[in-house]
Design a protein around this motif. Structure first.
Motif, PDB file in Angstrom:
ATOM      1  N   HIS A   9      51.762 -91.113  -9.176  1.00  0.00           N
ATOM      2  CA  HIS A   9      51.142 -91.363 -10.480  1.00  0.00           C
ATOM      3  C   HIS A   9      50.090 -92.459 -10.412  1.00  0.00           C
ATOM      4  O   HIS A   9      49.060 -92.372 -11.096  1.00  0.00           O
ATOM      5  N   LEU A  10      50.348 -93.489  -9.611  1.00  0.00           N
ATOM      6  CA  LEU A  10      49.478 -94.664  -9.572  1.00  0.00           C
ATOM      7  C   LEU A  10      49.083 -94.983  -8.130  1.00  0.00           C
ATOM      8  O   LEU A  10      49.696 -95.836  -7.482  1.00  0.00           O
ATOM      9  N   PRO A  11      48.066 -94.328  -7.593  1.00  0.00           N
ATOM     10  CA  PRO A  11      47.619 -94.597  -6.220  1.00  0.00           C
ATOM     11  C   PRO A  11      46.781 -95.863  -6.124  1.00  0.00           C
ATOM     12  O   PRO A  11      45.639 -95.855  -5.657  1.00  0.00           O
ATOM     13  N   SER A  12      47.330 -96.947  -6.592  1.00  0.00           N
ATOM     14  CA  SER A  12      46.699 -98.269  -6.539  1.00  0.00           C
ATOM     15  C   SER A  12      47.786 -99.280  -6.245  1.00  0.00           C
ATOM     16  O   SER A  12      48.791 -99.334  -6.975  1.00  0.00           O
ATOM     17  N   THR A  13      47.624-100.087  -5.200  1.00  0.00           N
ATOM     18  CA  THR A  13      48.680-101.027  -4.810  1.00  0.00           C
ATOM     19  C   THR A  13      49.033-101.982  -5.945  1.00  0.00           C
ATOM     20  O   THR A  13      50.211-102.243  -6.220  1.00  0.00           O
ATOM     21  N   GLY A  14      48.017-102.499  -6.636  1.00  0.00           N
ATOM     22  CA  GLY A  14      48.269-103.432  -7.723  1.00  0.00           C
ATOM     23  C   GLY A  14      49.053-102.798  -8.851  1.00  0.00           C
ATOM     24  O   GLY A  14      50.029-103.367  -9.351  1.00  0.00           O
ATOM     25  N   LEU A  15      48.644-101.591  -9.283  1.00  0.00           N
ATOM     26  CA  LEU A  15      49.349-100.907 -10.363  1.00  0.00           C
ATOM     27  C   LEU A  15      50.731-100.446  -9.917  1.00  0.00           C
ATOM     28  O   LEU A  15      51.689-100.496 -10.688  1.00  0.00           O
ATOM     29  N   PRO A  56      43.042 -89.941   0.494  1.00  0.00           N
ATOM     30  CA  PRO A  56      43.104 -90.804  -0.684  1.00  0.00           C
ATOM     31  C   PRO A  56      43.119 -89.994  -1.984  1.00  0.00           C
ATOM     32  O   PRO A  56      42.481 -88.968  -2.096  1.00  0.00           O
ATOM     33  N   VAL A  57      43.892 -90.474  -2.927  1.00  0.00           N
ATOM     34  CA  VAL A  57      43.999 -89.824  -4.237  1.00  0.00           C
ATOM     35  C   VAL A  57      43.303 -90.704  -5.258  1.00  0.00           C
ATOM     36  O   VAL A  57      43.510 -91.920  -5.295  1.00  0.00           O
ATOM     37  N   GLY A  58      42.468 -90.092  -6.082  1.00  0.00           N
ATOM     38  CA  GLY A  58      41.725 -90.857  -7.067  1.00  0.00           C
ATOM     39  C   GLY A  58      42.610 -91.370  -8.188  1.00  0.00           C
ATOM     40  O   GLY A  58      43.550 -90.685  -8.605  1.00  0.00           O
ATOM     41  N   LEU A  59      42.305 -92.552  -8.685  1.00  0.00           N
ATOM     42  CA  LEU A  59      43.063 -93.139  -9.785  1.00  0.00           C
ATOM     43  C   LEU A  59      42.557 -92.556 -11.094  1.00  0.00           C
ATOM     44  O   LEU A  59      41.343 -92.510 -11.331  1.00  0.00           O
ATOM     45  N   GLY A  67      41.029 -93.741 -18.337  1.00  0.00           N
ATOM     46  CA  GLY A  67      41.199 -93.535 -19.765  1.00  0.00           C
ATOM     47  C   GLY A  67      42.620 -93.154 -20.140  1.00  0.00           C
ATOM     48  O   GLY A  67      43.589 -93.755 -19.690  1.00  0.00           O
ATOM     49  N   THR A  68      42.732 -92.125 -20.995  1.00  0.00           N
ATOM     50  CA  THR A  68      44.064 -91.684 -21.431  1.00  0.00           C
ATOM     51  C   THR A  68      44.898 -91.165 -20.266  1.00  0.00           C
ATOM     52  O   THR A  68      46.124 -91.242 -20.295  1.00  0.00           O
ATOM     53  N   GLY A  69      44.228 -90.622 -19.242  1.00  0.00           N
ATOM     54  CA  GLY A  69      44.953 -90.161 -18.058  1.00  0.00           C
ATOM     55  C   GLY A  69      45.662 -91.303 -17.354  1.00  0.00           C
ATOM     56  O   GLY A  69      46.793 -91.140 -16.870  1.00  0.00           O
ATOM     57  N   LEU A  70      45.005 -92.469 -17.311  1.00  0.00           N
ATOM     58  CA  LEU A  70      45.626 -93.640 -16.683  1.00  0.00           C
ATOM     59  C   LEU A  70      46.816 -94.130 -17.503  1.00  0.00           C
ATOM     60  O   LEU A  70      47.863 -94.484 -16.947  1.00  0.00           O
ATOM     61  N   ILE A  71      46.663 -94.121 -18.828  1.00  0.00           N
ATOM     62  CA  ILE A  71      47.776 -94.537 -19.693  1.00  0.00           C
ATOM     63  C   ILE A  71      48.973 -93.615 -19.498  1.00  0.00           C
ATOM     64  O   ILE A  71      50.121 -94.060 -19.376  1.00  0.00           O
ATOM     65  N   ALA A  72      48.702 -92.312 -19.461  1.00  0.00           N
ATOM     66  CA  ALA A  72      49.785 -91.352 -19.254  1.00  0.00           C
ATOM     67  C   ALA A  72      50.455 -91.562 -17.901  1.00  0.00           C
ATOM     68  O   ALA A  72      51.687 -91.472 -17.783  1.00  0.00           O
ATOM     69  N   ALA A  73      49.655 -91.848 -16.879  1.00  0.00           N
ATOM     70  CA  ALA A  73      50.208 -92.074 -15.541  1.00  0.00           C
ATOM     71  C   ALA A  73      51.102 -93.307 -15.517  1.00  0.00           C
ATOM     72  O   ALA A  73      52.169 -93.312 -14.886  1.00  0.00           O
ATOM     73  N   GLY A 110      49.131 -94.077   0.369  1.00  0.00           N
ATOM     74  CA  GLY A 110      48.688 -92.686   0.359  1.00  0.00           C
ATOM     75  C   GLY A 110      49.761 -91.737   0.843  1.00  0.00           C
ATOM     76  O   GLY A 110      49.984 -90.675   0.250  1.00  0.00           O
ATOM     77  N   ALA A 111      50.447 -92.090   1.919  1.00  0.00           N
ATOM     78  CA  ALA A 111      51.505 -91.227   2.460  1.00  0.00           C
ATOM     79  C   ALA A 111      52.746 -91.241   1.572  1.00  0.00           C
ATOM     80  O   ALA A 111      53.523 -90.276   1.564  1.00  0.00           O
TER      81      ALA A 111
END
Length: 487
Positions: free
Chosen positions: A85-91, A231-234, A237-243, A304-305
């Motif tokens: 859902h969140l391919p960002s280390t910080g998130l 890599p998976v894109g983050l 907008g609303t997609g990020l909130i849903a994730a 990523g893995a």
């Protein structure tokens, strides 16, 4: 691994005295209760009650039961779902912190209710004190059913992981699971001290196993055995909130278990100080283990893995330990499950006991043996788990359990607000941090979680609501049956 919002209407005051039994014996003077809470249809020390619970549990048990009931296979599997859902280390790490803060503020709030009520039975007892019989009945029976389903799942998964290490067993997975439940049932039948010792031992071994795995993942050299993941894109907008919402749902499930000390209120020595200490310290320890575990998985597997990997810990074990990795992770899973099963069996027996004391179940469920085990409630709970294992229906129950667990949290937080208003003069050796904002925040979070659950899984949410509606006639049947038997 508890209900009601608008579905049952706002809590109403009643002219009937439906309340808790007197406080159990304590080395400290009992807290005075308002007049409306000084009587109960069935007291734990009335002539009709056979035996009483033993006040012998300490801080070590509280920590052990919280850690044992919280840390299980969820943390070994959930990171892959969160990373997808969140391919960002910080998130990715941020939602684990947010989920931990939800559990921490929830524990800090419910501990206040626990030290006021001082009863064994979990959130049911807090809701019963604040909101009355029917809301408490809904919380109690759904909590008991959900706990039984969680126990069943733990036993089945244990059997699946243990089967390759054992010779062929007649009956296979179900037979292994049933034997395991019967073993814990026999252990706890001997008395609460047996359950206490087993819980501390199993939870201690579990914490040590996770510590060893985390240290190994942070210290050992990581061979380049896996190709870099695409890599998976983050989302934006609303997609990020849903994730973020979906990731938080998975994380909150993984933290479930932080209410465990509230199920042993009258069995805890110096509960006014011990319960807040165990709940808050226990959640902080779980947060630390989860954060370090995820940092370790990021180092070994990579974000990523990890994304979409259904068993990140298994992948890490294979990377770190090679052919032996599967065995290492298998042993850690088995250790993690044992303490969770023991704690769930302990917890489940306390719920019917508490409901019986409030005349919501037959009086025989209030029977306690010389060792401090509520034997009828314990036998009922073990029997329910065995039935779920044999029939294979636990997956259906588990589909509803997540909804009930969080709904019960919401009801418990409402109960804290009600108790502050109804009983402002009741002594509170502990008060919730930052009240009312902290308790209000986790209440809003619980309601938001339920809305998200309804939107994302409407079929199971509808089933949960139908079962809630059916609880009302069942509630009145219980009341009438108990009144007839007590007449």
């Amino acid at each position: 691994m508890h209900i009601v919002t608008d579905m049952h209407g706002k809590p109403r005051k009643s002219n009937h005295v439906w309340s808790n039994p007197p406080l159990p014996p304590s080395p400290h003077p009992p807290y005075p209760l308002p007049l409306s809470h000084q009587a109960s249809p069935i007291s734990p020390h009335s002539p009709r009650a056979n035996g009483s619970l033993h006040q012998v549990l300490g801080v070590a048990f509280g920590l052990a039961v919280l850690i044992g009931n919280t840390i299980a296979t969820g943390i070994l599997r959930t990171p892959g779902e969160v990373a997808s859902h969140l391919p960002s280390t910080g998130l990715f790490l941020g939602v684990w912190v947010l989920g931990g803060l939800y559990a921490l503020l929830g524990a800090a709030s419910l501990a206040e209710g626990g030290v006021i009520v001082r009863r064994s039975g979990g959130p049911y007892t807090i809701v019963q004190r604040a909101l009355g019989r029917y809301p408490a009945f809904v919380v109690g029976w759904s909590d008991w059913i959900s706990t039984s389903a969680s126990t069943t799942l733990g036993a089945i998964v244990f059997a699946e992981f243990a089967a390759p290490l054992l010779p062929p067993v007649p009956g296979g997975i179900k037979a292994i699971a049933c034997v395991l439940i019967l073993a814990f049932g026999w252990l706890q039948w001997n008395g609460v001290k047996s359950g206490d010792i087993a819980q501390q031992l199993l939870s201690g071994v579990k914490a040590l196993a996770f510590a060893v795995l985390i240290v190994a993942a942070l210290v050992m050299s990581v061979p380049a055995v896996m190709a870099p993941a695409t890599p998976v894109g983050l989302p934006h907008g609303t997609g990020l909130i849903a994730a973020i919402v979906l990731a938080l749902q998975a994380v909150i499930f993984t933290y479930d278990g932080w209410t465990s000390p509230t199920y042993f209120g009258e069995e805890t020595v110096d509960v006014g100080h011990a319960m807040p200490r165990t709940m808050i310290t226990g959640v902080l320890l779980v947060m630390a283990i989860y954060l370090f575990f995820n940092i370790a998985m990021l180092r070994v597997v990579g974000l990523g893995a990890m994304a979409g990997d259904p068993f990140v810990a298994g992948s890490a074990g294979a990377i770190l330990f090679g052919p032996k990795g599967e065995l290492v992770i298998r042993i850690i899973v088995l250790i993690a499950l044992l303490s969770g099963i023991n704690s769930n069996v302990l917890i489940a027996a306390r719920i019917p006991l508490a409901m019986s004391r409030d005349a919501l179940l037959p009086a025989r469920f209030n029977t306690v043996n010389a060792g401090g085990t509520p034997v009828v409630s314990h036998a009922l709970s073990v029997g329910a788990v065995l039935l779920l294992i044999i029939t294979g229906t636990f997956n259906t129950v588990l589909a509803l359990a997540a909804f009930y667990f969080v709904a019960n949290y919401a009801m418990s937080f409402i109960a804290i607000f009600v108790l502050r208003r109804k009983e402002p003069d009741t002594p509170r050796p502990y008060r919730a941090w930052g009240y009312p904002y902290s308790t209000g925040l986790v209440l809003v979070g619980s309601v938001a979680f339920l809305v998200g659950a309804v939107l994302s899984d409407r079929a199971n949410s509808l089933r949960a609501l139908v079962l809630l509606a059916l609880s009302y006639p069942l509630y009145w049947m219980m009341l009438r049956g108990r009144a007839t038997n007590d007449a």
